[in-house]
Write an enzyme that holds these catalytic residues in place. Sequence first.
Site, PDB file in Angstrom:
ATOM      1  CB  SER A 245     -98.120  49.441  29.458  1.00 51.70           C
ATOM      2  OG  SER A 245     -97.740  50.659  30.059  1.00 51.70           O
TER       3      SER A 245
ATOM      4  CE  LYS B  54     -88.979  53.729  34.470  1.00 49.89           C
ATOM      5  NZ  LYS B  54     -88.677  52.539  35.269  1.00 49.89           N
TER       6      LYS B  54
ATOM      7  NE  ARG C 288     -93.003  54.925  41.069  1.00 45.30           N
ATOM      8  CZ  ARG C 288     -93.099  54.484  39.821  1.00 45.30           C
ATOM      9  NH1 ARG C 288     -92.031  53.962  39.220  1.00 45.30           N
ATOM     10  NH2 ARG C 288     -94.252  54.549  39.185  1.00 45.30           N
TER      11      ARG C 288
ATOM     12  CG  ASP D 175     -97.377  57.459  32.391  1.00 43.96           C
ATOM     13  OD1 ASP D 175     -97.140  58.020  33.478  1.00 43.96           O
ATOM     14  OD2 ASP D 175     -97.425  56.227  32.277  1.00 43.96           O
TER      15      ASP D 175
END
Length: 423
Positions: free
Chosen positions: A27, A408, A124, A309
């Site tokens: 992030s 990822k 998405r 998350d």
Amino acid sequence: MSLSLPEDTSLPRGAALHPVRVPGSKSVTNRALLLAAVAPGRSRFRGGLEAEDTRWMRRALAGLGLEVQEEEGTWTIAGGGRPRAAAPLWLGASGTTLRFLLPWLALKAEGPVRLEGDPRLFERPLGPLLAPLEALGATWEPDAKGAWLRPAARAPERLDLAVDARLSSQFLTGLALTAAALPGGGTLHWAEVASPSYLALTTQWLRRFGCEARLEPGRWDIPGGALAPRDLDLPGDWSGAAAFLAAAAVTGRSLRLAPLDPEDAQGDRTMVAILEAGGCRARWTGTQELELAGPLQRGLDWDLTDCPDLGPVLAALTALAPGPSELRGLHTLPLKECDRLDASAELVRWLGGSAEVIGGHTLRVQPGPRPGPRPPFNPRNDHRMAFAAAVGGLRCGGEVLDPHCVAKTFPDFWDVWRGMLGC
């Protein structure tokens, strides 16, 4: 391909787990990369996350004509120019890369931009972000493999937009990062936002690049023309730390993690408070080193609206908790890399517990007996579901399919996990 999860039952309760160095934050890294791209001048970073999502962002910036250098753990980005794509940009499955780039490209790109990636990326939600960009003159032309983005003929001096942010705070973040690059900045308005802690994180990083943004409930004022390049050390990832903190809670042992910033605006920093509410003990042993000791002494009752998350890892933990748990505020989980709400309920059952999804936003968990032999758990190509399976495997063992999906955001997760356990 599957990976066997080592059970922790052979390790003495109360002993220390091996120290863990957590990777950089996805992030933070992707926010810093885009801010470096739009700030005029040369920025340098150390400690950025080296993983698929941040690699797609760096390659996209290079593909847009920016100078991006990588040498001995330091990334240098020369920003401030107008982006121009000479070839399609591949974005993998990185939602932050797509949603952060879209406003900048829609208002600043020289010519059309072709965007491609994994099919799930374009499944998405994007509509609430595209709507204000199309109102400003950009066009979005999706097809089976991606989409063409055709920028507005003229970028506005300033943004003043009402945004539907109920499905993702990333819509607002992408617009805010671009507003800071406009001469007049902008003001963003909304009635409701998913995961609002990420707006505080964006505000923190706008300020670190010289933009004194002001965030209030339902309103974000972003000054324009104030961005400046920076030379920074990026913080460790609280999201990446979550599974390791959960491991201390499961095993009843103590664990030290670094580097973590106690003042970081990352929403997943709430993991410490959640575990303390469950009976674990936490203390800072240095400026960036956290020590957490288990065991978890009760079930969890928590609203995860600010940190959804954490849902999968906490779901695994609740399946092993001493009592029933309820996790709320999970309404955005079905829109992630997979339907994480459904997958989390499946994981709880795989670990021997019972799971009930209530109203599309709440997971109620009742722990059960240790499960016997069962098929491997399928993380659905989602890194966070693989992290959660690792937590569950501490007590229940088992196998996880497609373990490499962790690449990822945390490519060496399994090596670090085994190192923590001393395997």
